[in-house]
Motif scaffolding. Structure first.
Motif, short mmCIF file in Angstrom:
data_model
loop_
_atom_site.label_atom_id
_atom_site.label_comp_id
_atom_site.label_asym_id
_atom_site.label_seq_id
_atom_site.Cartn_x
_atom_site.Cartn_y
_atom_site.Cartn_z
N LEU A 11 0.85 -1.21 -0.12
CA LEU A 11 -0.22 -0.02 0.12
C LEU A 11 1.01 1.25 -0.12
O LEU A 11 1.74 1.11 0.86
CB LEU A 11 -0.80 -0.02 1.34
N PRO A 12 0.49 2.19 -0.84
CA PRO A 12 1.37 3.42 -1.06
C PRO A 12 1.03 4.52 -0.02
O PRO A 12 0.30 5.40 -0.41
CB PRO A 12 1.34 3.83 -2.45
N MET A 13 1.69 4.43 1.09
CA MET A 13 1.24 5.22 2.29
C MET A 13 2.59 5.57 3.18
O MET A 13 3.49 4.69 3.16
CB MET A 13 0.12 4.99 2.95
N ARG A 14 2.49 6.62 3.96
CA ARG A 14 3.75 6.88 4.80
C ARG A 14 2.99 6.49 6.03
O ARG A 14 1.98 6.98 6.52
CB ARG A 14 4.30 8.12 4.52
N VAL A 15 3.84 6.09 7.00
CA VAL A 15 3.30 5.72 8.41
C VAL A 15 4.53 6.14 9.42
O VAL A 15 5.52 6.07 9.19
CB VAL A 15 3.18 4.08 8.76
N ARG A 16 3.80 7.05 10.44
CA ARG A 16 4.74 7.42 11.49
C ARG A 16 4.25 7.01 12.61
O ARG A 16 2.97 7.06 13.11
CB ARG A 16 5.02 8.99 11.51
N MET A 126 -5.76 1.84 7.25
CA MET A 126 -4.84 0.96 6.44
C MET A 126 -5.66 0.19 5.14
O MET A 126 -5.05 -0.51 4.57
CB MET A 126 -4.52 -0.13 7.25
N THR A 127 -6.84 0.79 4.95
CA THR A 127 -7.40 0.13 3.87
C THR A 127 -7.78 1.14 2.75
O THR A 127 -7.98 2.42 2.96
CB THR A 127 -8.73 -0.35 4.29
N ALA A 128 -8.31 0.73 1.60
CA ALA A 128 -8.99 1.55 0.52
C ALA A 128 -10.36 1.10 0.43
O ALA A 128 -10.93 1.35 -0.77
CB ALA A 128 -8.25 1.33 -0.88
N VAL A 129 -10.74 0.58 1.64
CA VAL A 129 -12.13 0.30 1.51
C VAL A 129 -13.06 1.58 2.09
O VAL A 129 -12.80 2.15 3.12
CB VAL A 129 -12.55 -0.99 2.41
N TRP A 130 -14.14 1.64 1.34
CA TRP A 130 -15.05 2.63 1.73
C TRP A 130 -16.47 2.14 2.00
O TRP A 130 -16.94 1.14 1.43
CB TRP A 130 -15.09 4.04 0.78
N GLY A 131 -17.27 2.89 2.80
CA GLY A 131 -18.44 2.24 3.09
C GLY A 131 -19.58 3.62 3.34
O GLY A 131 -19.21 4.61 4.02
N VAL A 174 -9.03 -7.49 15.61
CA VAL A 174 -8.73 -9.17 15.44
C VAL A 174 -9.69 -9.84 14.36
O VAL A 174 -9.16 -10.48 13.71
CB VAL A 174 -8.80 -9.65 16.94
N ALA A 175 -10.79 -9.09 14.19
CA ALA A 175 -11.59 -9.75 13.20
C ALA A 175 -11.09 -9.39 11.90
O ALA A 175 -11.08 -10.40 10.79
CB ALA A 175 -13.15 -9.03 13.46
N HIS A 176 -10.42 -8.53 11.45
CA HIS A 176 -9.65 -8.18 10.25
C HIS A 176 -8.51 -9.34 9.98
O HIS A 176 -8.49 -9.84 9.05
CB HIS A 176 -9.06 -6.74 10.38
N LEU A 232 -6.61 -6.15 6.60
CA LEU A 232 -7.79 -5.95 6.02
C LEU A 232 -7.67 -5.12 4.71
O LEU A 232 -8.26 -5.30 3.76
CB LEU A 232 -8.63 -5.14 7.02
N GLY A 233 -6.79 -4.18 4.71
CA GLY A 233 -6.78 -3.67 3.42
C GLY A 233 -6.29 -4.39 2.25
O GLY A 233 -5.93 -3.93 1.09
N ALA A 234 -5.43 -5.48 2.43
CA ALA A 234 -4.75 -6.55 1.52
C ALA A 234 -5.59 -7.48 1.04
O ALA A 234 -5.20 -8.25 0.06
CB ALA A 234 -3.49 -6.86 1.95
N THR A 235 -6.71 -7.92 1.85
CA THR A 235 -7.35 -9.15 1.37
C THR A 235 -9.12 -8.77 1.29
O THR A 235 -9.40 -7.65 1.35
CB THR A 235 -7.10 -9.93 2.48
N THR A 236 -9.52 -9.81 0.97
CA THR A 236 -11.07 -9.98 0.71
C THR A 236 -11.71 -10.20 1.93
O THR A 236 -11.41 -11.11 2.77
CB THR A 236 -11.48 -10.84 -0.34
N MET A 237 -12.76 -9.36 2.14
CA MET A 237 -13.81 -9.58 3.48
C MET A 237 -14.53 -10.72 3.37
O MET A 237 -14.86 -11.05 1.99
CB MET A 237 -14.57 -8.46 3.84
N SER A 238 -14.80 -11.53 4.21
CA SER A 238 -15.86 -12.82 4.34
C SER A 238 -17.17 -12.75 4.92
O SER A 238 -17.55 -11.56 5.48
CB SER A 238 -14.84 -13.98 4.72
N LEU A 239 -17.47 -13.81 5.68
CA LEU A 239 -18.71 -14.00 6.32
C LEU A 239 -18.92 -13.09 7.31
O LEU A 239 -19.88 -12.08 7.77
CB LEU A 239 -18.73 -15.05 6.55
#
Length: 357
Positions: A11-16, A126-131, A174-176, A232-239
């Motif tokens: 993921l292209p981001m900067r973290v401190r 940490m994700t590109a997921v929006w809701g 933890v769920a992620h 979570l940001g790198a994978t597909t969500m499930s049930l």
């Protein structure tokens, strides 16, 4: 079994990360070549948002303290309009998933870069997921435009997070990681991060619950939330996430409490179909039955364990199960109406999760 073929997108981001790192926020805003950053937060975090805006000085375009759970579409539209009126060229989202989700809604519409300053363990940064929630239904999607350009993890900002909310927010994280361990697009890299994230969070939460001012425990929990959110940001969500999206979007339930309650039951549903994930979680939690261990841990820390306690009516279970089955997410075990109905009923009753062969 080791995966011999996989893909991994960094993921292209900067973290401190570190205590006091929020002091570098003006530098991070300038790094984006931004000059007017709108600070976003929930009404409860208004004082923190104002402190952040004051620290930004001339780089601040003001504070919008209107973030709400599940990002109602009307709130998102007003925030987008307000950002345009103020001439904002960046957003600083301070808080949990609600504030960061609002920043993503603005980014989706106006392409404004977002800097996230998490004060919970939700992991949305940490994700590109929006809701967005509209008419009782929560829509989600992925778009690289909404991925925060920068994240500042300052554990000192989490010291004021109430213990009860800290615990449920930690379970949300933890769920992620749990779902990442059996996601169809998982990789060995993500699996390592997921296992470590679960181990670190499960170790940190009892210490946080014992003393909310324990900075070392808060630091470990924030580190764990970073790992879990990255999974979570790198994978597909499930049930699990599908259930929580249906419950939250339809009934407007509190986000982290819903995740805390549902997680052990969704994991028990999937454990037989995901033996590698179950083995990794057994190591991380030092327990032969990870689903039951998470249920036990939640109870020992005073977290809610029943959907009924959140106000879910028994009559809600059938329509919710149908909603989940009609549009399921990818999942290792088959998503059936009977199976999901039994899962929801067990979670509604708060009974110990059972792993069925």
């Amino acid at each position: 079994m080791f995966q011999t073929s996989f893909s991994y997108d960094a993921l292209p981001m900067r973290v401190r990360f570190g205590a006091g790192s929020v002091a570098s926020l003006p530098t991070e805003v300038e790094r984006l070549e931004a000059r007017r950053a709108l600070v976003l937060c929930s009404p409860e975090q208004k004082r923190t948002g104002e402190a952040i805006a004051n620290a930004l000085g001339d780089l601040s375009a003001g504070v919008l303290a209107e973030a709400r759970m599940h990002v109602p579409v009307e709130v998102a539209r007003h925030a987008r309009d307000r950002a345009a009126e103020l001439g904002a060229d960046a957003c600083v989202a301070v808080g949990g998933g609600s504030a960061i989700g609002l920043g993503k809604a603005i980014a989706l519409e106006h392409d404004l870069p977002v800097i996230a300053v998490p004060t919970t363990y939700a992991g949305s940064e940490m994700t590109a997921v929006w809701g967005l929630t509209e008419d009782g239904r929560k829509r989600t999607g992925k778009d690289p435009r909404v991925l925060p350009a920068g994240v500042l993890y300052d554990p000192e900002l989490t010291l004021g997070l109430p213990v009860g909310m800290s615990v449920t927010s930690g379970f949300n994280a933890v769920a992620h990681a749990v779902e990442a361990l059996y996601a169809p697009d998982r990789s060995p890299i993500i699996s390592l991060m997921a296992e470590e994230g679960v181990r670190a969070m499960a170790g940190a939460l009892p210490a946080v619950a014992a003393d909310g001012g324990d900075l070392d425990a808060r630091t470990q929990a924030l580190y764990a939330s970073w790992l879990c959110g990255a999974c979570l940001g790198a994978t597909t969500m499930s049930l699990h996430h599908k259930l929580c999206h249906a419950l939250g979007g339809t009934l407007d339930l509190p986000h982290s409490e819903t995740h805390t309650i549902v997680l052990p039951y969704a994991l028990a549903y999937n454990q037989p179909a995901a033996p590698d994930a179950a083995e990794a979680l057994s190591r991380a939690l030092a327990a032969p039955d990870p689903a039951h261990r998470l249920w036990d841990l939640a109870g020992s820390l005073g977290a809610p364990r029943s959907l009924r306690d959140l106000g879910v009516a028994e009559g809600d279970l059938g329509p919710l199960a149908r909603q989940v089955v009609d549009a399921p997410y990818a999942n290792p075990a088959p998503v059936t109406l009977d199976g999901v109905t039994r899962l929801l009923r067990a979670a509604w009753n708060g009974e110990p999760p059972r792993v069925e062969p």
